[in-house]
Design a protein around this motif. Structure first.
Motif, PDB file in Angstrom:
ATOM      1  N   UNK A 139       7.694  24.830   0.125  1.00 42.63           N
ATOM      2  CA  UNK A 139       6.458  25.151  -0.577  1.00 42.63           C
ATOM      3  C   UNK A 139       5.293  24.256  -0.168  1.00 42.63           C
ATOM      4  N   UNK A 140       5.517  23.325   0.765  1.00 46.96           N
ATOM      5  CA  UNK A 140       4.439  22.481   1.245  1.00 46.96           C
ATOM      6  C   UNK A 140       4.074  21.364   0.307  1.00 46.96           C
ATOM      7  N   UNK A 141       4.937  21.051  -0.678  1.00 46.55           N
ATOM      8  CA  UNK A 141       4.608  19.975  -1.596  1.00 46.55           C
ATOM      9  C   UNK A 141       4.901  18.641  -0.949  1.00 46.55           C
ATOM     10  N   UNK A 142       4.062  17.668  -1.337  1.00 45.25           N
ATOM     11  CA  UNK A 142       4.171  16.317  -0.780  1.00 45.25           C
ATOM     12  C   UNK A 142       5.278  15.590  -1.514  1.00 45.25           C
ATOM     13  N   UNK A 143       6.249  15.136  -0.745  1.00 49.62           N
ATOM     14  CA  UNK A 143       7.381  14.435  -1.324  1.00 49.62           C
ATOM     15  C   UNK A 143       7.166  12.929  -1.317  1.00 49.62           C
ATOM     16  N   UNK A 144       6.467  12.394  -0.304  1.00 48.00           N
ATOM     17  CA  UNK A 144       6.251  10.951  -0.215  1.00 48.00           C
ATOM     18  C   UNK A 144       4.981  10.709   0.594  1.00 48.00           C
ATOM     19  N   UNK A 145       4.328   9.637   0.264  1.00 52.59           N
ATOM     20  CA  UNK A 145       3.102   9.254   0.970  1.00 52.59           C
ATOM     21  C   UNK A 145       3.043   7.748   1.046  1.00 52.59           C
ATOM     22  N   UNK A 146       2.524   7.259   2.156  1.00 51.98           N
ATOM     23  CA  UNK A 146       2.419   5.808   2.310  1.00 51.98           C
ATOM     24  C   UNK A 146       1.098   5.311   1.747  1.00 51.98           C
ATOM     25  N   UNK A 147       0.899   4.012   1.853  1.00 52.52           N
ATOM     26  CA  UNK A 147      -0.297   3.405   1.286  1.00 52.52           C
ATOM     27  C   UNK A 147      -1.556   3.868   1.998  1.00 52.52           C
ATOM     28  N   UNK A 148      -1.433   4.111   3.287  1.00 49.28           N
ATOM     29  CA  UNK A 148      -2.604   4.585   4.026  1.00 49.28           C
ATOM     30  C   UNK A 148      -3.057   5.923   3.472  1.00 49.28           C
ATOM     31  N   UNK A 149      -2.079   6.780   3.037  1.00 56.48           N
ATOM     32  CA  UNK A 149      -2.449   8.076   2.473  1.00 56.48           C
ATOM     33  C   UNK A 149      -3.165   7.895   1.151  1.00 56.48           C
ATOM     34  N   UNK A 150      -2.661   6.978   0.337  1.00 51.85           N
ATOM     35  CA  UNK A 150      -3.296   6.721  -0.964  1.00 51.85           C
ATOM     36  C   UNK A 150      -4.722   6.237  -0.741  1.00 51.85           C
ATOM     37  N   UNK A 151      -4.879   5.298   0.226  1.00 47.93           N
ATOM     38  CA  UNK A 151      -6.206   4.748   0.481  1.00 47.93           C
ATOM     39  C   UNK A 151      -7.139   5.788   1.066  1.00 47.93           C
ATOM     40  N   UNK A 152      -6.606   6.640   1.920  1.00 48.57           N
ATOM     41  CA  UNK A 152      -7.467   7.597   2.605  1.00 48.57           C
ATOM     42  C   UNK A 152      -7.898   8.736   1.691  1.00 48.57           C
ATOM     43  N   UNK A 153      -6.978   9.262   0.860  1.00 50.32           N
ATOM     44  CA  UNK A 153      -7.335  10.433   0.041  1.00 50.32           C
ATOM     45  C   UNK A 153      -7.971  10.047  -1.288  1.00 50.32           C
ATOM     46  N   UNK A 154      -7.752   8.817  -1.737  1.00 54.42           N
ATOM     47  CA  UNK A 154      -8.365   8.393  -2.989  1.00 54.42           C
ATOM     48  C   UNK A 154      -7.570   8.759  -4.233  1.00 54.42           C
ATOM     49  N   UNK A 155      -6.385   9.270  -4.047  1.00 52.33           N
ATOM     50  CA  UNK A 155      -5.525   9.597  -5.200  1.00 52.33           C
ATOM     51  C   UNK A 155      -4.593   8.426  -5.487  1.00 52.33           C
ATOM     52  N   UNK A 156      -4.150   8.412  -6.753  1.00 54.57           N
ATOM     53  CA  UNK A 156      -3.047   7.507  -7.068  1.00 54.57           C
ATOM     54  C   UNK A 156      -1.799   8.066  -6.429  1.00 54.57           C
ATOM     55  N   UNK A 157      -0.858   7.202  -6.261  1.00 54.75           N
ATOM     56  CA  UNK A 157       0.344   7.621  -5.552  1.00 54.75           C
ATOM     57  C   UNK A 157       1.037   8.769  -6.275  1.00 54.75           C
ATOM     58  N   UNK A 158       1.166   8.681  -7.616  1.00 49.08           N
ATOM     59  CA  UNK A 158       1.883   9.742  -8.337  1.00 49.08           C
ATOM     60  C   UNK A 158       1.073  11.034  -8.366  1.00 49.08           C
ATOM     61  N   UNK A 159      -0.276  10.907  -8.361  1.00 48.31           N
ATOM     62  CA  UNK A 159      -1.104  12.117  -8.303  1.00 48.31           C
ATOM     63  C   UNK A 159      -0.966  12.806  -6.948  1.00 48.31           C
ATOM     64  N   UNK A 160      -0.893  11.992  -5.957  1.00 45.03           N
ATOM     65  CA  UNK A 160      -0.792  12.549  -4.600  1.00 45.03           C
ATOM     66  C   UNK A 160       0.526  13.306  -4.426  1.00 45.03           C
ATOM     67  N   UNK A 161       1.590  12.821  -5.049  1.00 42.99           N
ATOM     68  CA  UNK A 161       2.887  13.484  -4.887  1.00 42.99           C
ATOM     69  C   UNK A 161       2.928  14.832  -5.584  1.00 42.99           C
TER      70      UNK A 161
END
Length: 1023
Positions: free
Chosen positions: A459-481
């Motif tokens: 379904x294209x859902x994000x299962x994990x993201x690193x710190x660079x992703x959090x910093x780049x997109x501006x979301x909190x880690x749990x929001x990004x997931x």
């Protein structure tokens, strides 16, 4: 007594008969002589008539000679005018030649500047024509291929063995066919040089490709620098491995690889500003890494001269060697200055030295003689050297100890820091390697600059993201997931997510797109995604890189590229404009050179024709010289001279030079017929010149098109040649270029025609002058012969005058001999009488013999004087006037006494002259005889002739004056004319005074005049 008287009477009768017999003989001789003189006089009268006739002829001849002389003067004036015209023309030619020389000088300077530019630039260029033959080359190319000037025109392939010529020749052929310029790297076959070979077109002034230009740019140094750069990179790589690898060898490192030289330099700069202490950090190879406060004495002198520089290097390396760590070494270098050094250690290995110097101790005097000797030894300027010496700082030994304590600590700190940095670098390298291994196993790099997402394929859902992703997109880690990859795409992006996910899962994908941040802003990303199974779930592992900076860099690169392209275009345009300007300048230079060459040829032709006009003496030589000059100096293909046959109109060749084969069988006429339609016939008929600048297409030369084509004739010109205003032929020129005869060449043709006509006129005038001179010589010869005849007649008159004088002398001799003969007869008779009387004795005989011999000697001397008088003088001699006058008076004295005429000789001087004494004596005799005749005719009382001898300046003056009443005024002016006499025809010939004047004035350079005095005539002789 009777017998004695009778004997005496008989003796007297015999003596009288002997005397009468002698007198009759003398009278008979005198009669014969007079008859001879009369016959001679008649002959002289006939000769006089012939002389008068000859004189009239001579006067007529003289008039003719004067007329001829006037003609010669007129001719001379014409020649002088011609000479002045030639001189003016020569001055004009000199002026033009000077201007031409100046232009040639400017051209030579321009050529020299170009040659110097090409030589100094070192650019190796060679110019080839379309057949790839050498047209020119620069000195650099000459050195590359060993070319000389005589190689011009030879194929370049004969010399191209040092390069890859087959490839170059193919590129050259492509360029000649219209392809763009070619460029390739080529190596010299000797293997020591490498060149960038550039092939460019050689364009003519019309823009057509006339050949190629090969330019060889030496890139050997660039290649060496590239190799050196590669080698340097290899050395840096080895040093980096030595630093970072735990197993790295310190021997591969240098001091500059370990310390931060820039920061340390800043530190020591501040320290020097604070303390003024000079110092430097030098590695073990003598390389200065950090330095401050170097003395002018070192930088301007010791480090400049090679010998003193070796002393400095010895101080840096050898004198400072072997110093234990934590200590320093004080030494005086070979340049007589103090230095201090302490080692810099890394671990247990020395990497360099920390120096302080140069200086002098304040407690020691300077050794000025040693430094003066040092300045003299190495050629330093003493005043400047000592000025730098005075600037060297003085330092106390306590200050040195304090400073060196600081420097030892500084060296220890540098050693420890360097060693700590080295160990830290190796530790960090080990940590990085461990982290790399950790990231490889953990799949997520917490410190990665790229975004790493684990996305569920389903379904294209994000299962994990690193710190660079959090910093780049501006979301909190749990929001990004809680988001899917579609949520990261901007709303306006195309719906390609499902397709891209399928490709990523099947084979992996790398693409660029845009992602959105939490605040709605977007940024470009590059996504590398590949499918993998994690815990039984198909998961896409995507590495997402923010390429904003790259896009910005690409944009800047694109703008820089565009700017560079623009600058390249502008530079190309500038270069093209420069090339065009250079081509225009070259074309202009070539045009000027061609124009100067043409003008030089024209002026050379004019100068040579002028010389030919002055030099030649006949028509054929003139025609040959003009034809030769036109071809050799004027650059014409062919020239010929034709003379016109006035009756037939045919033009006959008399001289030619150049491609004379064209003239074989050529028929040219001046008549209006086909053979007379060419330039030669037209110029003769019109009496001027005719130009044909398109020989092969002009209708007037149609008859000769086929004949002229093999000889390359493309233009012709002809000019009429005149002699004394009458057309006698034509001078025709041919050229190998169409439109060859421009205005200047036409003026040259016209001038050459005028010069030939002028020379022909001169030759005609010269012929007339030579004819007049020949006639004048012949007439002069006739006149000289007449003068010679007159001289012969003068000699005859002189001889006749001598013969006439001889008659007078015979009478004088008769008078002089009469008395001695009487006395001699009496002596002989007396001897007989004394014998008969018996009084004859030896003494008497000797006395009579002496008297008789005296009389005989006197008579013999009279004969000798007579003979000497009539002996002609052969050359001038020195004689005294008084001696000649006395001798002459002695010859005529008895004759004058017999006629009771006295001679009074008054010698006031005895001058010496150079001349002919016998002829001078004859002049005196002529004057005395004329005086005697005048006195005998007039019979004055006390008839007398007075002879005076004097000297006036350098001249001897003799006057002969009589008292016979003088000469009538009507006859006084004519007495020196030949055959003029006031006597009867039986008494005078009229040549005596004439010959006397000739002798005195012509032969002896004197003067003979006559005048009347109160008593008679006076003749004055000046010599």
């Amino acid at each position: 007594m009777m017998n004695k008287d009778q004997s005496h009477k008989e003796a007297e009768e015999r003596a009288g008969k002997g005397e009468d017999l002698l007198v009759r003989r003398l009278e008979e001789q005198l009669r014969v002589t007079r008859e001879q003189l009369r016959a001679t006089t008649e002959q002289l009268q006939g000769s006089h008539q012939g002389f008068l006739s000859a004189n009239a002829e001579l006067m007529s001849l003289n008039e003719e000679l004067q007329s001829a002389n006037e003609e010669l003067q007129s001719t001379n004036e014409e020649l002088e005018t011609s000479r002045e015209e030639l001189q003016a023309l020569n001055e004009e030619l000199n002026t033009v030649n000077a201007e031409l020389q100046e232009k040639v000088g400017e051209l030579n300077r321009a050529g020299s500047d170009m040659d110097n530019l090409l030589t100094s630039s070192g650019i190796a260029s060679i110019f080839l024509d379309r057949q790839l033959n050498i047209k020119g080359f620069t000195p650099a190319v000459a050195a590359m291929f060993n070319l000389i000037r005589s190689d011009l025109g030879r194929p370049f392939r004969h010399f191209a063995g040092r390069i890859d010529w087959p490839s170059s020749s193919r590129d050259a052929e492509k360029l000649l066919a219209g392809h763009p310029c070619a460029e390739r790297e080529t190596a010299h076959l000797d293997g020591d040089r490498c060149f960038l070979e550039r092939i460019s077109p050689y364009l003519s002034s019309q823009g057509s490709i006339d050949g190629i230009v090969l330019t060889f740019i030496d890139i050997t140094e660039r290649k060496r620098m590239e190799d050196a750069l590669k080698e340097s990179e290899q050395r840096v790589r080895l040093k980096l491995e030595s630093v970072l690898s735990p197993e790295g060898e310190l021997g591969n490192l240098e001091l500059g690889d370990i310390i931060d030289a820039g920061s340390l330099q800043s530190l020591v700069d501040d320290f020097h500003a604070l303390t003024g202490m000079p110092m430097s950090l030098i590695d073990l190879k003598g390389k200065l890494l950090v330095g401050i406060g170097w003395q002018e004495l070192c930088t301007r002198f010791h480090r400049v001269h090679p010998d003193t520089c070796r002393n400095c290097l010895e101080s840096d390396l050898q004198l400072a060697a072997g110093v234990p760590p934590g200590e320093y070494k004080l030494y005086k270098c070979k340049n007589n200055m103090w230095d201090v050094a302490t080692p810099v250690m890394v671990g247990d290995r020395q990497f360099g030295n920390l120096f302080m110097g140069q200086f002098f101790f304040d407690d020691e005097p300077l050794d000025y003689p040693a430094f003066r000797a040092q300045a003299a030894r190495y050629g330093f300027e003493e005043k400047e050297y000592f000025a730098a010496l005075e600037k060297v700082p003085r330092m106390s030994r306590e200050t040195l100890d304090t400073s060196m304590a600081f420097f030892i600590k500084l060296a220890d700190i540098l050693s420890k820091l360097s060693y700590s940095n080295l160990k830290l670098a190796r530790s960090l390298s080990e940590i990085k390697k461990a982290e790399e291994i950790l990231r490889r196993y953990e799949l997520l790099a917490r410190h990665s600059r790229d975004i790493i997402l684990f996305v569920r394929r389903e379904d294209g859902r994000i299962l994990e993201a690193n710190a660079a992703a959090v910093a780049s997109y501006g979301y909190h880690h749990h929001d990004l997931l809680g988001l899917t990859v579609k949520d990261l795409r901007p709303p306006d992006s195309p719906e390609l997510t499902e397709l891209q996910m399928a490709l990523a899962d099947s084979e992996g994908i790398l693409f660029e797109t845009s992602h959105s941040r939490r605040d709605g802003s977007s940024f470009p990303v590059e996504i590398s995604s590949r499918g993998a199974s994690i815990g039984g779930t198909r998961t896409l592992i995507s590495v997402i890189r923010d390429i904003t900076e790259r896009r910005r860099a690409e944009e800047e690169l694109r703008r820089a590229h565009d700017e560079l392209e623009k600058r390249v275009r502008e530079r190309t345009d500038d270069l093209a404009a420069t090339v065009d300007t250079l081509r225009d300048e070259i074309a202009e230079r070539q045009r000027v050179e061609a124009n100067l060459l043409r003008l030089n040829r024209l002026y050379t032709v004019l100068s040579e024709t002028d010389h030919a006009i002055v030099r030649v003496t006949d028509r054929n030589s003139l025609f040959r010289d003009f034809c030769r000059i036109a071809v050799e100096d004027g650059g014409f293909l062919l020239s010929w001279m034709g003379l016109l046959d006035q009756e037939s109109g045919r033009i006959t060749r008399v001289a030619a030079c150049g491609a004379t084969g064209y003239l074989d069988g050529l028929r040219v006429s001046a008549a209006p017929e086909p053979a007379g339609t060419g330039p030669t016939g037209i110029s003769i008929r019109q009496g001027s010149h005719y130009i044909c600048n398109d020989f092969l297409n002009d209708p007037c030369t149609a008859l000769w098109h086929d004949q002229g084509r093999p000889y390359g004739i493309r233009a012709s010109a002809s000019v009429a040649v005149k002699e004394e205003g009458r057309v006698v032929g034509a001078f025709t020129l041919y050229a190998g270029e169409k439109d060859f005869f421009d205005r200047q060449h036409v003026e040259l043709v016209v001038q050459m025609g005028a010069d030939i006509s002028f020379a022909l006129d001169n030759l005609a005038r010269e012929a007339r002058r030579l004819s007049a001179e020949q006639a004048l010589r012949e007439e002069t010869l006739v006149r000289l012969r007449a003068v010679e005849a007159l001289r012969e007649k003068e000699k005859m008159l002189l001889q006749q005058n001598r013969l006439a004088a001889m008659g007078e002398m015979i009478n004088n001799i008769a008078h002089q001999w009469r008395q001695p003969l009487n006395v001699l007869g009496l002596l002989i008779q007396q001897m007989q009488m004394f014998y008969e009387m018996g009084s004859f004795s030896k003494e008497y005989l000797d006395d009579n013999l002496a008297k008789s011999m005296g009389l005989i000697n006197h008579m013999s001397q009279t004969i000798d004087d007579f003979r000497n008088f009539f002996q002609p003088d052969k050359e001038k001699v020195q004689f005294t006037i008084q001696e000649v006058v006395a001798k002459t008076v002695a010859l005529v004295d008895d004759g004058f006494k017999s006629q009771q005429i006295g001679i009074d000789l008054q010698a006031g001087a005895n001058p010496v002259v150079i001349g002919f004494p016998n002829e001078y004596c004859q002049v005196l005799l002529n004057i005395l005889m004329n005086a005697r005749d005048a006195l005998s005719e007039k019979r004055p009382d006390e008839a007398k002739v007075t002879i005076s001898i004097s000297k006036e300046g350098e001249r001897a003056v003799v006057t002969v004056a009589d008292n016979a009443g003088g000469i009538s005024e009507e006859n006084l002016g004519r007495i020196f004319e030949p055959y003029f006499t006031t006597k009867g025809p039986d008494k005078g010939t009229g040549v005596g005074l004439f010959m006397s004047k000739v002798i005195i004035e012509n032969n002896m350079g004197g003067r003979l005049t006559a005048r009347n005095t109160g008593q008679g005539a006076e003749f004055r002789i000046e010599v």
